[in-house]
Design a protein around this motif. Sequence first.
Motif, PDB file in Angstrom:
ATOM      1  N   SER A 145      -6.301   0.965   4.382  1.00 48.84           N
ATOM      2  CA  SER A 145      -7.521   1.082   3.535  1.00 48.84           C
ATOM      3  C   SER A 145      -8.677   0.238   4.152  1.00 48.84           C
ATOM      4  O   SER A 145      -8.295  -0.557   5.131  1.00 48.84           O
ATOM      5  N   SER A 199       0.810  -1.172   0.121  1.00 50.52           N
ATOM      6  CA  SER A 199       0.039  -0.065  -0.062  1.00 50.52           C
ATOM      7  C   SER A 199       0.817   1.204   0.022  1.00 50.52           C
ATOM      8  O   SER A 199       2.060   1.428   0.570  1.00 50.52           O
ATOM      9  N   ASP A 200       0.529   1.945  -0.814  1.00 49.03           N
ATOM     10  CA  ASP A 200       1.228   3.622  -0.892  1.00 49.03           C
ATOM     11  C   ASP A 200       0.742   4.599   0.129  1.00 49.03           C
ATOM     12  O   ASP A 200       1.170   5.724   0.117  1.00 49.03           O
ATOM     13  N   SER A 201      -0.353   4.031   0.773  1.00 49.15           N
ATOM     14  CA  SER A 201      -0.951   5.196   1.383  1.00 49.15           C
ATOM     15  C   SER A 201      -0.529   5.244   3.038  1.00 49.15           C
ATOM     16  O   SER A 201      -0.138   3.944   3.690  1.00 49.15           O
ATOM     17  N   PRO A 202      -0.741   6.393   3.691  1.00 45.64           N
ATOM     18  CA  PRO A 202       0.106   6.213   5.075  1.00 45.64           C
ATOM     19  C   PRO A 202      -1.184   5.712   6.014  1.00 45.64           C
ATOM     20  O   PRO A 202      -0.791   5.594   7.297  1.00 45.64           O
ATOM     21  N   THR A 203      -2.367   5.647   5.722  1.00 50.29           N
ATOM     22  CA  THR A 203      -3.277   4.749   6.385  1.00 50.29           C
ATOM     23  C   THR A 203      -3.805   3.646   5.990  1.00 50.29           C
ATOM     24  O   THR A 203      -3.697   3.327   4.555  1.00 50.29           O
TER      25      THR A 203
END
Length: 143
Positions: A107, A101-105
Motif C-alpha cells: 500500500s 496487509s491482505d494485499s499482494p502489493t
Amino acid sequence: MQAVQLAKLFANIFGRDPEVIVPLPAHASTRAMYRLSAGDCCVIGVYNANIKQNETFLGFSKHFSKHGLPVPEVYGASDERDCYLVQDLGETTLLDCVAASDSPTLSPELIKLYESAVRWLTQFQVKAGTSLDYSLCHQRSEY
C-alpha cells in the motif's frame, strides 16, 4: 534465572521492582528477552551470555545515538555485561505491518514506511559509519 537478573537490574536503575515481567520471542537469536514494567515505566530487558555480542550492541547504540540516529535508549547494563535494559519501542515491526496487509502489493502507507527505513539505513552508514569503531564487531569487521 535471566528474568531474576533483569529484575535486579531494573530495581538498580529505576529504584523499584518490576511489577510485570513478560517473556518476548527472540526469534532466531539465542538472547532471552523480556518486557519489564512498573507503573508507567516499561522497558525491554535482554539477557545474552555472549558478552562480545552485548558489547557490540551497547557500543554501536551509544555511537549511533551520539550521531542523532533513531536507536532505543540504553538505560543500563549489568557489571558482567550479560544483561541490559533498553527503551521499549512497542510491539509492531515493519514486517508485522506487511504481514497484516491482505494485499499482494504494498500500500502507499507501507511504501512510505519502507522509504523511511531505507533513508535511515543510509544515514547509519553515511553519518555514523565513517567513525564507527568496527573493532567492536563480534564476528567480522567486514561483510
